[in-house]
Design a protein around this motif. Structure first.
Motif, mmCIF file in Angstrom:
data_model
loop_
_atom_site.group_PDB
_atom_site.id
_atom_site.type_symbol
_atom_site.label_atom_id
_atom_site.label_comp_id
_atom_site.label_asym_id
_atom_site.label_seq_id
_atom_site.Cartn_x
_atom_site.Cartn_y
_atom_site.Cartn_z
ATOM 1 N N GLY A 147 -2.085 19.140 6.911
ATOM 2 C CA GLY A 147 -2.838 19.967 6.196
ATOM 3 C C GLY A 147 -4.404 19.317 5.852
ATOM 4 O O GLY A 147 -5.293 19.926 5.207
ATOM 5 N N ALA A 148 -4.459 17.949 6.312
ATOM 6 C CA ALA A 148 -5.660 17.236 6.078
ATOM 7 C C ALA A 148 -5.952 16.063 7.010
ATOM 8 O O ALA A 148 -5.145 15.545 7.613
ATOM 9 N N VAL A 149 -7.240 15.657 6.783
ATOM 10 C CA VAL A 149 -7.842 14.556 7.342
ATOM 11 C C VAL A 149 -7.844 13.487 6.056
ATOM 12 O O VAL A 149 -8.643 13.752 5.038
ATOM 13 N N MET A 150 -7.315 12.397 6.193
ATOM 14 C CA MET A 150 -6.912 11.553 5.139
ATOM 15 C C MET A 150 -7.739 10.208 5.403
ATOM 16 O O MET A 150 -7.775 9.844 6.539
ATOM 17 N N ARG A 151 -8.759 9.831 4.533
ATOM 18 C CA ARG A 151 -9.622 8.732 4.472
ATOM 19 C C ARG A 151 -8.843 7.426 4.092
ATOM 20 O O ARG A 151 -8.547 7.341 2.854
ATOM 21 N N TYR A 152 -8.850 6.365 4.736
ATOM 22 C CA TYR A 152 -8.114 5.051 4.115
ATOM 23 C C TYR A 152 -9.045 4.456 3.173
ATOM 24 O O TYR A 152 -10.345 4.308 3.318
ATOM 25 N N LEU A 153 -8.722 4.088 1.738
ATOM 26 C CA LEU A 153 -9.255 3.218 1.103
ATOM 27 C C LEU A 153 -9.047 1.938 0.998
ATOM 28 O O LEU A 153 -7.937 1.437 1.204
ATOM 29 N N SER A 154 -9.961 1.169 0.417
ATOM 30 C CA SER A 154 -9.779 -0.450 0.486
ATOM 31 C C SER A 154 -8.572 -0.812 -0.606
ATOM 32 O O SER A 154 -7.954 -1.882 -0.598
ATOM 33 N N THR A 155 -8.319 -0.013 -1.481
ATOM 34 C CA THR A 155 -7.406 -0.220 -2.414
ATOM 35 C C THR A 155 -6.042 0.016 -2.151
ATOM 36 O O THR A 155 -5.068 -0.332 -2.575
ATOM 37 N N GLY A 156 -5.800 0.400 -0.959
ATOM 38 C CA GLY A 156 -4.469 0.796 -0.059
ATOM 39 C C GLY A 156 -4.076 2.136 -0.399
ATOM 40 O O GLY A 156 -2.718 2.177 -0.079
ATOM 41 N N GLY A 157 -4.900 2.876 -0.484
ATOM 42 C CA GLY A 157 -4.286 4.333 -0.663
ATOM 43 C C GLY A 157 -4.973 5.299 0.414
ATOM 44 O O GLY A 157 -6.045 4.666 1.020
ATOM 45 N N TRP A 158 -4.881 6.485 0.607
ATOM 46 C CA TRP A 158 -5.577 7.384 1.366
ATOM 47 C C TRP A 158 -6.118 8.513 0.327
ATOM 48 O O TRP A 158 -5.555 8.888 -0.496
ATOM 49 N N MET A 159 -7.296 8.854 0.607
ATOM 50 C CA MET A 159 -8.051 10.239 -0.167
ATOM 51 C C MET A 159 -8.319 11.260 0.833
ATOM 52 O O MET A 159 -8.469 10.984 2.227
ATOM 53 N N LEU A 160 -8.338 12.573 0.266
ATOM 54 C CA LEU A 160 -8.538 13.703 1.132
ATOM 55 C C LEU A 160 -10.063 13.699 1.719
ATOM 56 O O LEU A 160 -10.887 13.645 0.983
ATOM 57 N N ASP A 161 -10.054 13.882 2.967
ATOM 58 C CA ASP A 161 -11.554 13.878 3.514
ATOM 59 C C ASP A 161 -11.996 15.213 3.923
ATOM 60 O O ASP A 161 -12.917 15.705 3.608
ATOM 61 N N SER A 162 -11.126 15.931 4.521
ATOM 62 C CA SER A 162 -11.257 17.551 4.904
ATOM 63 C C SER A 162 -9.901 18.111 5.096
ATOM 64 O O SER A 162 -9.037 17.341 5.213
ATOM 65 N N SER A 163 -9.895 19.469 4.898
ATOM 66 C CA SER A 163 -8.866 19.987 5.027
ATOM 67 C C SER A 163 -8.640 20.616 6.589
ATOM 68 O O SER A 163 -9.529 20.611 7.355
ATOM 69 N N LEU A 164 -7.280 20.656 7.038
ATOM 70 C CA LEU A 164 -6.936 21.228 8.569
ATOM 71 C C LEU A 164 -6.069 22.466 8.339
ATOM 72 O O LEU A 164 -5.271 22.290 7.412
ATOM 73 N N VAL A 224 1.004 -1.061 0.111
ATOM 74 C CA VAL A 224 -0.019 0.198 -0.133
ATOM 75 C C VAL A 224 0.939 1.159 -0.008
ATOM 76 O O VAL A 224 2.179 1.174 0.186
ATOM 77 N N ASN A 225 0.239 2.428 -0.067
ATOM 78 C CA ASN A 225 1.208 3.368 -0.322
ATOM 79 C C ASN A 225 1.892 3.891 0.998
ATOM 80 O O ASN A 225 1.403 3.707 2.153
ATOM 81 N N GLY A 226 3.019 4.253 1.003
ATOM 82 C CA GLY A 226 3.988 4.423 2.238
ATOM 83 C C GLY A 226 3.860 6.035 2.480
ATOM 84 O O GLY A 226 3.462 6.863 1.825
ATOM 85 N N SER A 227 4.662 6.127 3.517
ATOM 86 C CA SER A 227 4.875 7.448 3.975
ATOM 87 C C SER A 227 6.401 7.663 4.648
ATOM 88 O O SER A 227 6.686 6.560 5.167
ATOM 89 N N ARG A 228 6.940 8.638 4.475
ATOM 90 C CA ARG A 228 8.166 8.739 5.263
ATOM 91 C C ARG A 228 8.107 8.697 6.604
ATOM 92 O O ARG A 228 9.026 8.446 7.514
#
Length: 407
Positions: A264-281, A246-250
């Protein structure tokens, strides 16, 4: 003709004019009453129709009108100290005051330390995990597991250190409290506390440092710098591989589900193994610390803040616990972790200074109470009242909490 008319009228009964007048009056009164009642009914119908029409015209979205009187605050409520980026914030009790806070009763007790005696997990299987700690035995680490019934058990496995040190991750315990996962070089070790079964899953990367479970307790995310994998440890969908990249991070601790608080964001996990923007912070974040832990409606993570003019503090890098509402139905909240108290010499005692590395979110006691670690303590923050409570004092090097803490 006149004598004939008198003769004819003598044969007719003489009318009672008083009775006739009274009957006529009653009839008139009844007609007036019916007219007034009909008018009142018509007026009420017109008023109701007008009110409905005004409500429809006043809101194209048919929004509910809030009550004119706000709901009362719960007992013990503390008003916020102000706002940061439009979000209410509270200031935590200062360092050194933890032992004087009201305590929440948990299986961890007043002081969490290594047990004097402990039985093998095979002999004492547990229903749900309250906490996991590690005991160092030479170059190895041995998992000690505290059950919801306050009993201890030791797993028959020796763990190696990761490149960051201890293999204990704050996300070690699964949401159902049944499993515990530990990152290892090139693999992840999973212990079933209900059966004492130990399983190892080989992974392509050697530098693995963090684990975080999906809410189904069947899949665990294992991550290191720039790499991450989803490991199926239970029943999965047809054809799903055991290990999926799945998508990694530093930042390995950023790999969490179902949400992660990130730059700067709240990210939502996707079953495909990535994250999408849910809302901004729009928070004054210098860096996020530790993992994100989520309930059905709120995600919590700790961040190191830039200078906070709203909060007088002598900490060089103030730290803030963010509890962000993910449903956008309730207000988000922030807890600033207080300022160091000066010693008698006028300088802060290094043991009391809450500098980066001292603090992180550990999970949730319930849907309204995130749990977090400060130097030497586990504390709980009640989002409903703003008050901070102590859970336990720590005499161990690190702890991972599970749902059994509520038993």
């Amino acid at each position: 003709m006149q004598p004939l008319l008198y003769q004819a009228s003598d044969l007719l009964p003489e009318p009672d004019l008083a009775d006739a007048a009274w009957a006529s009056g009653l009839d008139t009164r009844r007609r007036r009453r019916r007219s007034v009642l009909a008018g009142v009914v018509i007026a009420l119908l017109i008023a109701v129709i007008a009110a409905i029409g005004a409500g429809v015209r006043g809101s194209n979205n048919a929004e509910l009108v809030p009550p004119t009187t706000p709901p009362s605050n719960p007992p013990g409520y503390l008003p916020p100290s102000g706002q940061i980026a439009g979000i209410d914030f509270w200031v935590a009790p200062p360092p050194g005051s933890e032992r004087f806070l009201d305590r929440i009763e948990t299986p961890l007790g007043d002081l969490l330390r290594l047990p004097d005696t402990v039985v093998a997990l095979k002999e004492n299987p547990l229903e749900r995990t309250a906490a996991v700690v590690l005991e160092e035995q030479g170059a190895a680490y041995v998992p000690l597991i505290l059950g919801a019934d306050s009993s201890w058990a030791v797993a028959d496995v020796q763990l190696r250190a990761t490149r960051s040190g201890s293999p204990l991750s704050s996300g070690t315990v699964s949401p159902d409290g049944r499993l515990a996962a530990f990152p290892q070089p090139g693999q992840v070790v999973v212990i079933d506390v209900t059966t004492a079964e130990i399983r190892r899953f080989n992974l392509p990367a050697q530098d693995l440092r963090s684990v975080a479970w999906l809410m189904d307790s069947n899949r665990v995310l294992v991550s290191g710098p720039g790499v991450a994998y989803r490991v199926l440890v239970g029943a999965g969908g047809y054809g799903e591989p055991t290990v999926t990249a799945v998508n990694g991070s530093r930042d390995p601790d950023a790999i969490t589900a179902p949400y992660r608080l990130d730059t700067g964001a709240v990210m939502r996990y996707l079953s495909t193994g990535g994250w999408m923007l849910d809302s901004s912070l729009d928070l004054p974040v210098r860096a996020w610390v530790g993992q994100t832990f989520s309930t059905s409606s709120t995600a919590a993570r700790l961040f190191i803040a830039n200078n906070l003019p709203q909060v007088p503090t002598r900490a060089s890098q103030p730290q803030v616990l963010a509890a962000i509402d993910t449903l956008r139905a309730l207000p988000s909240r922030l807890l600033v972790l207080g300022e160091p108290q000066p010693s008698t010499a006028g300088r802060a005692d290094p043991a009391d200074v809450r500098e980066p590395g001292c603090c992180a979110v550990l999970g949730w006691y319930d849907d309204n109470t995130p749990l977090f670690e400060v130097r030497g303590w586990v504390l709980a923050w009640d989002l409903r009242t703003g008050r901070v409570h102590r859970v336990t004092e720590l005499a161990v090097n690190g702890v991972a909490l599970g749902p059994g803490i509520r038993s």
